[in-house]
Scaffold this motif. Structure first.
Motif, PDB file in Angstrom:
ATOM      1  N   SER A  21      26.024  21.385 -61.596  1.00  0.00           N
ATOM      2  CA  SER A  21      24.753  22.098 -61.576  1.00  0.00           C
ATOM      3  C   SER A  21      23.882  21.513 -60.466  1.00  0.00           C
ATOM      4  O   SER A  21      24.154  20.431 -59.943  1.00  0.00           O
ATOM      5  CB  SER A  21      24.042  21.946 -62.917  1.00  0.00           C
ATOM      6  N   LEU A  70      28.946  15.392 -52.811  1.00  0.00           N
ATOM      7  CA  LEU A  70      29.860  16.497 -53.087  1.00  0.00           C
ATOM      8  C   LEU A  70      31.257  16.233 -52.550  1.00  0.00           C
ATOM      9  O   LEU A  70      32.222  16.784 -53.060  1.00  0.00           O
ATOM     10  CB  LEU A  70      29.282  17.797 -52.538  1.00  0.00           C
ATOM     11  N   GLY A  98      33.095  17.140 -55.671  1.00  0.00           N
ATOM     12  CA  GLY A  98      33.343  18.573 -55.592  1.00  0.00           C
ATOM     13  C   GLY A  98      32.054  19.334 -55.867  1.00  0.00           C
ATOM     14  O   GLY A  98      31.037  18.747 -56.218  1.00  0.00           O
ATOM     15  N   PHE A  99      32.100  20.640 -55.723  1.00  0.00           N
ATOM     16  CA  PHE A  99      30.876  21.423 -55.824  1.00  0.00           C
ATOM     17  C   PHE A  99      30.912  22.426 -56.957  1.00  0.00           C
ATOM     18  O   PHE A  99      29.893  22.684 -57.599  1.00  0.00           O
ATOM     19  CB  PHE A  99      30.663  22.175 -54.506  1.00  0.00           C
ATOM     20  N   SER A 100      32.049  22.982 -57.242  1.00  0.00           N
ATOM     21  CA  SER A 100      32.130  24.170 -58.085  1.00  0.00           C
ATOM     22  C   SER A 100      31.616  23.978 -59.504  1.00  0.00           C
ATOM     23  O   SER A 100      31.030  24.895 -60.066  1.00  0.00           O
ATOM     24  CB  SER A 100      33.556  24.696 -58.110  1.00  0.00           C
ATOM     25  N   GLN A 101      31.784  22.825 -60.077  1.00  0.00           N
ATOM     26  CA  GLN A 101      31.408  22.637 -61.472  1.00  0.00           C
ATOM     27  C   GLN A 101      30.067  21.947 -61.662  1.00  0.00           C
ATOM     28  O   GLN A 101      29.618  21.790 -62.789  1.00  0.00           O
ATOM     29  CB  GLN A 101      32.502  21.841 -62.203  1.00  0.00           C
ATOM     30  N   LEU A 149      24.771  25.024 -50.777  1.00  0.00           N
ATOM     31  CA  LEU A 149      26.202  25.161 -50.476  1.00  0.00           C
ATOM     32  C   LEU A 149      26.405  25.584 -49.028  1.00  0.00           C
ATOM     33  O   LEU A 149      27.241  25.025 -48.325  1.00  0.00           O
ATOM     34  CB  LEU A 149      26.861  26.169 -51.412  1.00  0.00           C
ATOM     35  N   ARG A 188      20.856  26.955 -55.021  1.00  0.00           N
ATOM     36  CA  ARG A 188      22.156  26.270 -55.036  1.00  0.00           C
ATOM     37  C   ARG A 188      23.044  26.842 -53.929  1.00  0.00           C
ATOM     38  O   ARG A 188      23.761  26.117 -53.248  1.00  0.00           O
ATOM     39  CB  ARG A 188      22.812  26.438 -56.409  1.00  0.00           C
ATOM     40  N   GLU A 189      22.985  28.166 -53.753  1.00  0.00           N
ATOM     41  CA  GLU A 189      23.777  28.818 -52.714  1.00  0.00           C
ATOM     42  C   GLU A 189      23.319  28.391 -51.323  1.00  0.00           C
ATOM     43  O   GLU A 189      24.141  28.218 -50.422  1.00  0.00           O
ATOM     44  CB  GLU A 189      23.699  30.339 -52.868  1.00  0.00           C
TER      45      GLU A 189
END
Length: 89
Positions: free
Chosen positions: A25, A16, A20-23, A51, A47-48
């Protein structure tokens, strides 16, 4: 012996950091970390949850880096500059 969850978290943080993480799956994160999405769910719940674990790990790394810099015998302004450089990199 390394804890499997911690080793997996290390690989997720590395993946990550690059992507990155936002996009991504959960399946894409799993592929980048060399595991399956089911293993991520097993270890982190969602997923949360992943994160939250990643953010916690990165925060701990940043706190340790700042503590190392603060322990050095250098000007506090230089500590701030060096820490910012680390974060920006």
């Amino acid at each position: 012996m390394t804890d499997p969850r911690e080793a997996l978290l290390d690989r997720c943080v590395d993946a990550l950091t690059d992507a990155g993480f936002s996009q991504l799956s959960l399946r894409e994160i799993a592929a980048a970390a060399g595991t399956s999405h089911r293993m991520l769910l097993y270890h982190f719940g969602s997923r949360e949850g992943l994160l939250a674990a990643v953010v916690g790990r990165v925060e701990a790394q940043q706190r340790a880096a700042l503590a190392d810099l603060a322990a050095a015998d250098i000007d506090p302004r230089e500590v701030g500059r060096l820490f910012w450089r680390r974060l920006a990199d």
